[in-house]
Design an enzyme around this catalytic site. Structure first.
Site: not given
Length: 307
Positions: A5, A53, A114, A151, A178, A231, A253
């Site tokens: 995501s 990030n 979240c 997740k 995550n 990773g 990433s």
């Protein structure tokens, strides 16, 4: 092979490099009810073997997603997993209702990392009961027509307990991990590298942590499908997750510097499985949990159907 995501844009960006229908699924960025501008810059900082990030859940909101982004993916036949994020259980529920009847939705991924604004900002993923409440609400809102993927975050005392709570709440599958929370300080400016201070760490630096989480959860819940991520940059990385217990692998990433990463890693994984005598990926799932020398193994109909 899936995208993680937030790492594949809207799908249009990756479509310039390969056919997105070749993916096991395209996973969207986390969609919210209302448009969000995200966090202030700087939002990203490189670290040794990783990337921090703090973008935030930037996006146009669910209505714009349904009219502008999802139709493009559906028209091309892409399998689309829609990630959703919210600040309350009610917000997750409303999002799930909007997506339940939308054409082209393959599954809903519940981003539990979240903050719960109704519980002093505690992250849903760090409390099993809160995570289960969100998953159950999404499960009911989709009327059980759309698979629900929970997740999970690694920043917990017992990820197995949280995973079990999510499955008890109705999750059909689990995605892990995550990004864990990290931070770096710029020694020249003598200030945090990110405007938000902390951010999510991704890249090869977190792979051992992610593999450990997949290993533990698969050992405790062997019948639950797991999407492993964290990773992954090569077929060998993907195979490591599969052997630990993942039946699917997501690439994140790595896409930022190699937009061809997904088809390349899938090809490398297929070659590694063939070299090791596997006819199917399913035969390698969780094999590291079995005695040495057990080699490729068959599965029962029940095990196969769970994948």
């Amino acid at each position: 092979m899936l995208t993680a995501s937030g790492c594949g844009g809207t799908g249009r960006e990756l479509a310039q490099f390969f056919d997105v229908t070749r993916l096991g699924a395209f996973v969207t960025r986390s969609i919210t009810m209302a448009p969000r501008a995200g966090r202030p810059t700087p939002r990203m900082a490189e670290t040794p073997s990783g990337l921090l990030n703090a973008v935030g859940l930037q996006g146009p909101g669910v209505e714009a997603f349904l009219t502008q982004e999802l139709p493009w993916l559906a028209e091309r036949g892409a399998r689309t997993v829609v990630s959703i994020g919210g600040g309350t259980v009610a917000e997750y529920t409303a999002l799930a209702r909007r997506l339940a009847d939308a054409p082209g939705v393959t599954a809903v991924e519940v981003n539990l990392s979240c903050p719960n604004v109704e519980d002093r900002g505690r992250v849903f993923a760090r409390d099993g009961s809160s995570a289960a409440e969100v998953v159950a609400s999404v499960r009911a809102a989709t009327r059980y027509d759309v698979p629900v993927i929970a997740k999970l975050a690694p920043d917990v005392a017992d990820i197995v307990a949280v995973a079990r709570s999510c499955v008890d709440g109705g999750a059909d599958a689990l995605a892990m991990i995550n990004t864990p929370v990290g931070m770096s300080v710029d020694v020249d400016t003598m200030r945090p590298s990110l405007a938000a201070g902390t951010g999510g760490l991704s890249g090869p630096a977190i792979r051992p942590l992610a593999v450990r989480c997949v290993w533990q959860v698969h050992a405790a819940l062997p019948g639950v499908p797991i999407i492993g991520m964290g990773g992954v940059t090569s077929g060998r990385d993907a195979l490591e997750f599969v052997l630990a217990g993942a039946c699917a692998v997501a690439v994140g990433s790595a896409l930022f510097h190699d937009p061809y990463a997904c088809p390349r890693i899938q090809r490398e994984l297929e070659e590694l499985l063939t070299e090791r005598g596997f006819d199917r990926l399913a035969d390698a799932v969780g094999l590291a949990h079995h005695p040495p020398g057990s080699g490729p193994r068959g599965r029962t109909d029940l095990e196969e159907s769970s994948l």
